[in-house]
Write a protein that holds these residues in place. Structure first.
Motif, short mmCIF file in Angstrom:
data_model
loop_
_atom_site.label_atom_id
_atom_site.label_comp_id
_atom_site.label_asym_id
_atom_site.label_seq_id
_atom_site.Cartn_x
_atom_site.Cartn_y
_atom_site.Cartn_z
N UNK A 159 61.05 53.59 -10.10
CA UNK A 159 60.95 54.23 -11.42
C UNK A 159 59.50 54.24 -11.90
N UNK A 160 59.11 55.27 -12.63
CA UNK A 160 57.72 55.39 -13.07
C UNK A 160 57.19 54.18 -13.82
N UNK A 161 58.02 53.58 -14.69
CA UNK A 161 57.52 52.45 -15.48
C UNK A 161 57.38 51.19 -14.64
N UNK A 162 57.95 51.19 -13.43
CA UNK A 162 57.76 50.07 -12.52
C UNK A 162 56.48 50.26 -11.71
N UNK A 163 56.26 51.47 -11.22
CA UNK A 163 55.04 51.74 -10.45
C UNK A 163 53.82 51.84 -11.36
N UNK A 164 54.02 52.20 -12.62
CA UNK A 164 52.92 52.30 -13.57
C UNK A 164 53.36 51.73 -14.92
N UNK A 165 53.26 50.39 -15.11
CA UNK A 165 53.73 49.76 -16.35
C UNK A 165 53.04 50.28 -17.61
N UNK A 166 51.87 50.92 -17.46
CA UNK A 166 51.17 51.42 -18.65
C UNK A 166 51.96 52.52 -19.35
N UNK A 167 52.94 53.10 -18.65
CA UNK A 167 53.79 54.13 -19.27
C UNK A 167 54.49 53.58 -20.51
N UNK A 168 54.78 52.27 -20.50
CA UNK A 168 55.49 51.66 -21.62
C UNK A 168 54.57 51.22 -22.74
#
Length: 281
Positions: A159-168
């Motif tokens: 999931x995007x928020x796992x590969x790129x935590x900055x999304x959150x």
């Protein structure tokens, strides 16, 4: 072991309950009382459709029942998180007669929805460890907005928020309680999603979790009315939170909700979250 044997018996019982309930749905669709058979299979009366409710849905009176694709499991008051988790992970087995998507259906009780979503969280961990597989969840309704269904689908890539935590980092934070009106939360979810924002929702307790899932389901219907036909996908997880006025921490269920521009069957995340798609196994 004896415990494994008990788990298998419980799983078989849950599957039997699922078949029994599904048979009841089909009988209701065909207007048959219990104990009778219907030997007529015509184009006007297909064997696996709830024509009466789907016709009502077309008239705008009710929402249609879920599609009968993939694996369907009914969650009852006797179901456990472990049984739900096994139902999901079993769909990943090469020998599985029916794979993904896995649809969990239950009635309007918060306990059942709480058990189902906890089972999804457990299955996420197992599938990642054993198969390097990721899953996402889309809540919808069966018949009306108090009969909830969770569809679990396989995801290509993390999931995007796992590969790129900055999304959150800029995610909209929402909290849901047991008495929350899901329509008001759904409006907020849809509004933030249209602006391309990730949404993080948390709930504590079975009733609050139920209303949270209903909120996402209603928000999906709002977005489906848009010209773009956008949709939402959820990723559940347990988090520790500290409530106001308390020194200790408690566990909450969090849903990370992301906007997708296509239908749930093949989902592309917006550009900054590229690389995610939901596909049937």
């Amino acid at each position: 072991s004896s415990w494994e044997g008990k788990d298998e018996i419980a799983l078989l019982k849950a599957q039997l309950d699922s078949l029994t309930r599904e048979n009841g749905v089909l009988r209701e669709a065909q207007g048959l009382p219990e104990g009778t058979r219907n030997n007529t299979k015509t184009a006007a009366n297909p064997p696996r459709k709830n024509n009466r409710r789907n016709a009502a849905a077309e008239d705008g009176n009710e929402e249609p029942l879920m599609d009968y694709d993939g694996r369907i499991i009914w969650v009852s008051g006797e179901s456990t998180t472990q049984i739900v988790s096994k139902g999901i992970t079993g769909a990943a087995l090469p020998s599985a007669r029916k794979g993904f998507p896995v649809s969990f259906s239950f009635s309007k009780y918060g306990k059942n929805s709480n058990v189902a979503i906890k089972g999804v969280v457990s299955a996420q961990r197992i599938l990642l460890q054993k198969y390097s597989m990721h899953i996402g969840v889309t809540p919808s309704f069966r018949g009306n907005r108090k009969e909830l269904t969770l569809k679990v689908e396989k995801i290509n890539g993390p999931p995007p928020h796992i590969s790129d935590p900055s999304i959150l980092d800029g995610a909209t934070e929402l909290s849901v309680a047991g008495e929350t009106d899901p329509k008001s939360v759904a409006g907020a979810i849809a509004a933030h999603a249209r602006n391309g924002n990730a949404i993080s929702i948390r709930a504590i307790g079975a009733n609050a979790v139920f209303e949270m899932l209903r909120s996402v389901g209603v928000a999906r219907s709002y977005l489906s009315d848009d010209a773009q036909g956008q949709d939402l996908v959820c990723f559940p997880a347990f988090v520790e939170v500290q409530l106001n006025g308390r020194d200790d921490h408690t566990n909450a269920l969090r849903l990370v909700v992301l906007l997708t521009p296509e239908s749930p069957r093949t989902v592309s995340i917006p550009e900054r979250s590229a690389g995610l798609s939901l596909t049937d196994m």
